[in-house]
Write a protein that holds these residues in place. Structure first.
Motif, PDB file in Angstrom:
ATOM      1  N   LEU A  74      61.886   6.749 -55.583  1.00  0.00           N
ATOM      2  CA  LEU A  74      60.562   6.931 -54.986  1.00  0.00           C
ATOM      3  C   LEU A  74      59.460   6.705 -56.006  1.00  0.00           C
ATOM      4  O   LEU A  74      58.356   6.250 -55.669  1.00  0.00           O
ATOM      5  CB  LEU A  74      60.445   8.327 -54.384  1.00  0.00           C
ATOM      6  N   SER A  75      59.747   7.022 -57.262  1.00  0.00           N
ATOM      7  CA  SER A  75      58.763   6.833 -58.324  1.00  0.00           C
ATOM      8  C   SER A  75      58.587   5.366 -58.690  1.00  0.00           C
ATOM      9  O   SER A  75      57.484   4.924 -59.017  1.00  0.00           O
ATOM     10  CB  SER A  75      59.192   7.630 -59.560  1.00  0.00           C
ATOM     11  N   ASN A  76      59.664   4.596 -58.615  1.00  0.00           N
ATOM     12  CA  ASN A  76      59.641   3.224 -59.117  1.00  0.00           C
ATOM     13  C   ASN A  76      59.270   2.179 -58.069  1.00  0.00           C
ATOM     14  O   ASN A  76      58.866   1.068 -58.436  1.00  0.00           O
ATOM     15  CB  ASN A  76      61.004   2.870 -59.715  1.00  0.00           C
ATOM     16  N   GLU A  77      59.418   2.495 -56.784  1.00  0.00           N
ATOM     17  CA  GLU A  77      59.145   1.514 -55.729  1.00  0.00           C
ATOM     18  C   GLU A  77      57.784   1.803 -55.096  1.00  0.00           C
ATOM     19  O   GLU A  77      57.540   2.911 -54.616  1.00  0.00           O
ATOM     20  CB  GLU A  77      60.236   1.559 -54.657  1.00  0.00           C
ATOM     21  N   GLU A  78      56.901   0.821 -55.087  1.00  0.00           N
ATOM     22  CA  GLU A  78      55.539   1.055 -54.629  1.00  0.00           C
ATOM     23  C   GLU A  78      55.394   1.035 -53.117  1.00  0.00           C
ATOM     24  O   GLU A  78      54.703   1.872 -52.538  1.00  0.00           O
ATOM     25  CB  GLU A  78      54.592   0.023 -55.252  1.00  0.00           C
ATOM     26  N   SER A  79      56.029   0.084 -52.440  1.00  0.00           N
ATOM     27  CA  SER A  79      55.849  -0.038 -50.992  1.00  0.00           C
ATOM     28  C   SER A  79      56.903   0.758 -50.253  1.00  0.00           C
ATOM     29  O   SER A  79      58.025   0.942 -50.744  1.00  0.00           O
ATOM     30  CB  SER A  79      55.915  -1.501 -50.561  1.00  0.00           C
ATOM     31  N   PRO A  80      56.598   1.251 -49.043  1.00  0.00           N
ATOM     32  CA  PRO A  80      57.616   1.989 -48.288  1.00  0.00           C
ATOM     33  C   PRO A  80      58.825   1.139 -47.940  1.00  0.00           C
ATOM     34  O   PRO A  80      59.959   1.634 -47.938  1.00  0.00           O
ATOM     35  CB  PRO A  80      56.868   2.463 -47.040  1.00  0.00           C
ATOM     36  N   GLU A  81      58.623  -0.165 -47.678  1.00  0.00           N
ATOM     37  CA  GLU A  81      59.770  -1.003 -47.330  1.00  0.00           C
ATOM     38  C   GLU A  81      60.692  -1.215 -48.534  1.00  0.00           C
ATOM     39  O   GLU A  81      61.919  -1.194 -48.390  1.00  0.00           O
ATOM     40  CB  GLU A  81      59.332  -2.342 -46.730  1.00  0.00           C
ATOM     41  N   ASP A  82      60.107  -1.389 -49.730  1.00  0.00           N
ATOM     42  CA  ASP A  82      60.950  -1.520 -50.922  1.00  0.00           C
ATOM     43  C   ASP A  82      61.655  -0.203 -51.229  1.00  0.00           C
ATOM     44  O   ASP A  82      62.838  -0.191 -51.613  1.00  0.00           O
ATOM     45  CB  ASP A  82      60.110  -1.940 -52.120  1.00  0.00           C
ATOM     46  N   ALA A  83      60.945   0.908 -51.058  1.00  0.00           N
ATOM     47  CA  ALA A  83      61.538   2.214 -51.357  1.00  0.00           C
ATOM     48  C   ALA A  83      62.695   2.526 -50.420  1.00  0.00           C
ATOM     49  O   ALA A  83      63.765   2.970 -50.858  1.00  0.00           O
ATOM     50  CB  ALA A  83      60.469   3.308 -51.266  1.00  0.00           C
ATOM     51  N   VAL A  84      62.502   2.292 -49.133  1.00  0.00           N
ATOM     52  CA  VAL A  84      63.556   2.642 -48.183  1.00  0.00           C
ATOM     53  C   VAL A  84      64.753   1.709 -48.345  1.00  0.00           C
ATOM     54  O   VAL A  84      65.907   2.143 -48.248  1.00  0.00           O
ATOM     55  CB  VAL A  84      63.006   2.658 -46.740  1.00  0.00           C
ATOM     56  N   SER A  85      64.506   0.439 -48.623  1.00  0.00           N
ATOM     57  CA  SER A  85      65.611  -0.491 -48.840  1.00  0.00           C
ATOM     58  C   SER A  85      66.410  -0.118 -50.079  1.00  0.00           C
ATOM     59  O   SER A  85      67.654  -0.161 -50.084  1.00  0.00           O
ATOM     60  CB  SER A  85      65.085  -1.920 -48.970  1.00  0.00           C
ATOM     61  N   SER A  86      65.706   0.284 -51.140  1.00  0.00           N
ATOM     62  CA  SER A  86      66.391   0.659 -52.382  1.00  0.00           C
ATOM     63  C   SER A  86      67.194   1.933 -52.204  1.00  0.00           C
ATOM     64  O   SER A  86      68.306   2.062 -52.738  1.00  0.00           O
ATOM     65  CB  SER A  86      65.371   0.821 -53.506  1.00  0.00           C
ATOM     66  N   LEU A  87      66.656   2.894 -51.461  1.00  0.00           N
ATOM     67  CA  LEU A  87      67.390   4.136 -51.212  1.00  0.00           C
ATOM     68  C   LEU A  87      68.684   3.868 -50.450  1.00  0.00           C
ATOM     69  O   LEU A  87      69.765   4.353 -50.828  1.00  0.00           O
ATOM     70  CB  LEU A  87      66.521   5.114 -50.427  1.00  0.00           C
ATOM     71  N   VAL A  88      68.589   3.113 -49.374  1.00  0.00           N
ATOM     72  CA  VAL A  88      69.771   2.834 -48.555  1.00  0.00           C
ATOM     73  C   VAL A  88      70.789   2.029 -49.342  1.00  0.00           C
ATOM     74  O   VAL A  88      72.000   2.331 -49.333  1.00  0.00           O
ATOM     75  CB  VAL A  88      69.364   2.118 -47.251  1.00  0.00           C
ATOM     76  N   GLU A  89      70.329   1.021 -50.068  1.00  0.00           N
ATOM     77  CA  GLU A  89      71.248   0.190 -50.854  1.00  0.00           C
ATOM     78  C   GLU A  89      71.937   1.020 -51.926  1.00  0.00           C
ATOM     79  O   GLU A  89      73.153   0.867 -52.163  1.00  0.00           O
ATOM     80  CB  GLU A  89      70.480  -0.959 -51.493  1.00  0.00           C
ATOM     81  N   ALA A  90      71.195   1.912 -52.581  1.00  0.00           N
ATOM     82  CA  ALA A  90      71.792   2.742 -53.629  1.00  0.00           C
ATOM     83  C   ALA A  90      72.869   3.652 -53.062  1.00  0.00           C
ATOM     84  O   ALA A  90      73.933   3.834 -53.671  1.00  0.00           O
ATOM     85  CB  ALA A  90      70.707   3.567 -54.326  1.00  0.00           C
ATOM     86  N   ALA A  91      72.615   4.235 -51.894  1.00  0.00           N
ATOM     87  CA  ALA A  91      73.614   5.119 -51.280  1.00  0.00           C
ATOM     88  C   ALA A  91      74.867   4.353 -50.895  1.00  0.00           C
ATOM     89  O   ALA A  91      75.988   4.847 -51.072  1.00  0.00           O
ATOM     90  CB  ALA A  91      73.009   5.809 -50.055  1.00  0.00           C
ATOM     91  N   VAL A  92      74.707   3.151 -50.373  1.00  0.00           N
ATOM     92  CA  VAL A  92      75.866   2.335 -50.013  1.00  0.00           C
ATOM     93  C   VAL A  92      76.651   1.943 -51.261  1.00  0.00           C
ATOM     94  O   VAL A  92      77.886   2.005 -51.297  1.00  0.00           O
ATOM     95  CB  VAL A  92      75.428   1.093 -49.219  1.00  0.00           C
TER      96      VAL A  92
END
Length: 277
Positions: A223-241
């Motif tokens: 959440l700290s490193n991703e500026e846009s909500p779409e980048d943040a949510v994509s990074s969160l989901v990808e990291a969990a997978v």
């Protein structure tokens, strides 16, 4: 990322002149994970309401149950704001429709859920957070991650009673046993929290498929490193997978780009957990 649903994005401002300077930017994404064959999660990005629903693993028709939760909230989308009665009514409708599912002799279907609804009280904007089960809501602001919701789960009850700490709970064999759900488990009631809207605030809604793979510190870092909500949510989901994806993974990020009038002091709410990024 393969098997990710189409990214859902929205930018929205309320039509009420008292709060029209408020701007929200949101994105939601979901992934079936690396183990499950069916995605039993569902989500809704429809300002002023945002919802994540998780069909109960091991129960029949979990994907149908989560879809019915979303269907119950869909009529609230496109309004200038929501009301507590409307949110409560949507949850009530989901109970009725899930209870009406013909399970054909199988285990009763059910779902956990978490929602964030933009509501206006005394001319000011707030988040009305509602949840049933172990889907979670977090607030991120000024480098701090605060868990808003309190899991309805067996391990959370054990933590509350002093029998487990967070590290033990993370590997407990019954960590996925929930104590409330829409459908079975006594048709349990939702818990509600009212959180002031604040400029530069992020709200995260997610299924337990995210939090079972990522620590709060990992979530805070993304959440700290991703500026846009779409980048943040994509990074969160990808990291969990990438961490295993043992369950379906779904998340929604809502950014408060601007907020008017000035929000109340932050100590109006008492955070349940805090992590420094």
């Amino acid at each position: 990322m393969e098997s990710t649903t189409d990214l859902t994005v929205a930018t929205w401002s309320p039509p009420d002149p008292r709060t029209a300077a408020t701007t929200l930017a949101a994105a939601g994404a979901s992934h079936v994970g690396r183990v499950r064959k069916v995605n039993e999660d569902a989500h809704l990005v429809a300002p002023p309401v945002f919802v994540v629903a998780d069909g109960m693993g091991g129960h029949a028709l979990g994907d149908v149950a989560s879809a019915l939760v979303i269907e119950s909230f869909t009529p609230l989308g496109g309004r200038g704001s929501a009301t507590p009665a409307e949110v409560e009514g949507a949850i009530g409708r989901s109970r009725v429709t899930i209870a009406a599912i013909d399970a054909d002799g199988q285990a009763e279907p059910g779902a956990t859920m978490v929602s964030a609804a933009y509501v206006v009280e005394s001319g000011r904007g707030y988040w009305l957070i509602a949840h049933v089960g172990d889907s979670r809501a977090y607030s991120w602001r000024d480098g701090e991650l605060e868990q808003i919701t309190h899991d309805h789960s067996l391990v959370q009850e054990m933590i509350d009673a002093g029998h487990l700490d967070a590290a033990q709970a993370a590997v407990h064999p019954e960590r996925h046993v929930i104590t409330r759900a829409i459908g079975p488990v006594g048709n349990a009631q939702a818990d509600y929290s009212l959180v002031p809207l604040e400029a530069k605030q992020r709200i995260l809604l997610c299924s337990d498929g995210l939090t079972s793979e990522l620590s709060d510190r990992s979530i805070a870092s993304i959440l700290s490193n991703e500026e846009s909500p779409e980048d943040a949510v994509s990074s969160l989901v990808e990291a969990a997978v990438n961490m295993g994806g043992r369950d379906n993974v779904t998340a929604i990020i809502i950014d408060v780009v601007d907020c008017a009038p000035p929000a109340p002091e932050r100590d109006d709410t008492v955070p349940l957990g805090r992590v420094q990024a």
